[in-house]
Design an enzyme around this catalytic site. Structure first.
Site, PDB file in Angstrom:
ATOM      1  N   ASP A  68      86.399  12.676  -4.836  1.00  0.00           N
ATOM      2  CA  ASP A  68      85.574  11.969  -5.807  1.00  0.00           C
ATOM      3  C   ASP A  68      84.211  11.752  -5.158  1.00  0.00           C
ATOM      4  O   ASP A  68      84.101  11.041  -4.151  1.00  0.00           O
ATOM      5  CB  ASP A  68      86.226  10.632  -6.161  1.00  0.00           C
ATOM      6  CG  ASP A  68      85.460   9.852  -7.216  1.00  0.00           C
ATOM      7  OD1 ASP A  68      84.247  10.099  -7.398  1.00  0.00           O
ATOM      8  OD2 ASP A  68      86.070   8.963  -7.847  1.00  0.00           O
ATOM      9  N   ASN A  95      76.784  20.122  -6.584  1.00  0.00           N
ATOM     10  CA  ASN A  95      76.820  20.578  -7.970  1.00  0.00           C
ATOM     11  C   ASN A  95      77.534  19.615  -8.918  1.00  0.00           C
ATOM     12  O   ASN A  95      77.279  19.633 -10.122  1.00  0.00           O
ATOM     13  CB  ASN A  95      77.508  21.950  -8.021  1.00  0.00           C
ATOM     14  CG  ASN A  95      77.786  22.403  -9.434  1.00  0.00           C
ATOM     15  OD1 ASN A  95      76.886  22.798 -10.165  1.00  0.00           O
ATOM     16  ND2 ASN A  95      79.054  22.337  -9.825  1.00  0.00           N
ATOM     17  N   TYR A 165      70.816  10.733 -18.480  1.00  0.00           N
ATOM     18  CA  TYR A 165      70.928  12.029 -17.802  1.00  0.00           C
ATOM     19  C   TYR A 165      69.571  12.451 -17.255  1.00  0.00           C
ATOM     20  O   TYR A 165      69.461  12.915 -16.110  1.00  0.00           O
ATOM     21  CB  TYR A 165      71.465  13.067 -18.783  1.00  0.00           C
ATOM     22  CG  TYR A 165      71.780  14.407 -18.164  1.00  0.00           C
ATOM     23  CD1 TYR A 165      72.890  14.580 -17.349  1.00  0.00           C
ATOM     24  CD2 TYR A 165      70.970  15.517 -18.405  1.00  0.00           C
ATOM     25  CE1 TYR A 165      73.191  15.817 -16.786  1.00  0.00           C
ATOM     26  CE2 TYR A 165      71.254  16.750 -17.859  1.00  0.00           C
ATOM     27  CZ  TYR A 165      72.364  16.893 -17.042  1.00  0.00           C
ATOM     28  OH  TYR A 165      72.649  18.118 -16.496  1.00  0.00           O
ATOM     29  N   THR A 202      78.739  26.204 -20.264  1.00  0.00           N
ATOM     30  CA  THR A 202      79.702  25.626 -19.336  1.00  0.00           C
ATOM     31  C   THR A 202      80.546  24.594 -20.075  1.00  0.00           C
ATOM     32  O   THR A 202      80.162  24.118 -21.151  1.00  0.00           O
ATOM     33  CB  THR A 202      78.995  24.909 -18.169  1.00  0.00           C
ATOM     34  OG1 THR A 202      78.242  23.794 -18.686  1.00  0.00           O
ATOM     35  CG2 THR A 202      78.060  25.853 -17.414  1.00  0.00           C
TER      36      THR A 202
END
Length: 272
Positions: A68, A95, A165, A202
């Site tokens: 994590d 990533n 974000y 994705t």
């Protein structure tokens, strides 16, 4: 095996977080094809179908460790694993990431903290934990070891209903630059660059578009895909494999004079 593989990462050890799917999986596959030994980390259980499938596809030069990215203890355990099994680390790809859709006035503090914990705290913890190993290994490579931090075009420009974000990926961008200067001024042999994908097919993008459709921003996920494609000058979304080549470039000695840079791979989206 990638037909363009040149084995220019032979002798290198790379760690890719969030590497079981999407861009991370494509990067791990490219690194293996280029001769690297790769450690993949993600949240899936060690014996999960996803982990077993990905490791089977990557082959014996790759290994998986559940971790994590928001927990420092997991990073420390991961470093111990890398030290004991591989003895060095030359490439770190941060990533792992999540998104968060919604208007600022409806977002909870818990949602805000979660995206910051994964998208920027995880990058900080990774760099903090592995800097000594990367510095040691960097003396053996032209330009030094390489840290690649996954940002986004949304770390460069704003976009409606994803302000959290935007903030997290913008933080990745500037953390990258600050760390690059810090290392360079100390003559520490580690380069740090950020990669900024555009719209890529994705699971994360699909999840984000699904939430946006549920919020009424569009009727269907396909409408959002079509809209993103139309807004992109090249007229389509990218495949995850199209991010693996730029990541390989940043990991290789071909980019030995690059640090603190942002590599944008977006089909021309931010050029408009």
């Amino acid at each position: 095996m990638n037909p363009a593989a040149s084995n220019r990462l032979t002798g290198c050890v790379a760690l890719v977080s969030g590497g079981l799917r999407g861009i991370g999986e494509a990067i791990a596959a490219r690194f293996v094809a280029e001769g690297a030994r790769v450690i993949v980390s993600d949240l899936d259980a060690q014996d999960s179908t996803q982990a077993q499938s990905a490791m089977a596809a990557l082959g014996q030069e790759a290994g998986y460790v559940r971790a994590d990215v928001t927990k420092e203890a997991d990073w420390l355990a991961l470093r111990e694993h890398v030290e004991q099994r591989y003895g060095a680390l030359h490439i770190l790809v941060n990533n792992a990431g999540i998104d968060q859709t919604g208007a600022v006035e409806t977002m909870s503090m818990e949602e805000w903290r979660r995206i910051m914990a994964v998208n920027i705290d995880g990058v900080f913890l990774a760099c903090k934990t592995f800097t000594p190993m990367l510095a040691e290994a960097g003396h053996s490579r032209k330009g030094g070891s390489s840290i690649i931090n996954m940002s986004s075009i949304m770390g460069l420009v704003g976009y409606p209903d994803i302000s959290a974000y935007n903030a997290s990926k913008g933080a990745v961008r500037l953390f990258t630059k600050g760390l690059a200067i810090e290392f360079a001024m100390k003559r520490m042999p580690i380069r740090v660059n950020s990669l900024h994908p555009g719209f890529v097919r994705t699971p994360l993008l699909e999840q984000g578009f699904t939430r946006m459709a549920a919020l009424g921003i569009a009727g269907t996920v396909q409408e959002l895909v079509d809209g993103a494609s139309a807004q992109t000058p090249v007229g389509r979304l990218a495949d995850a494999a199209e991010m693996a080549g730029p990541a390989f470039f940043l990991a290789s000695e071909d980019s030995s004079y690059m640090t603190g840079a942002e590599l944008v791979v977006d089909g021309g989206w931010t050029a408009q």
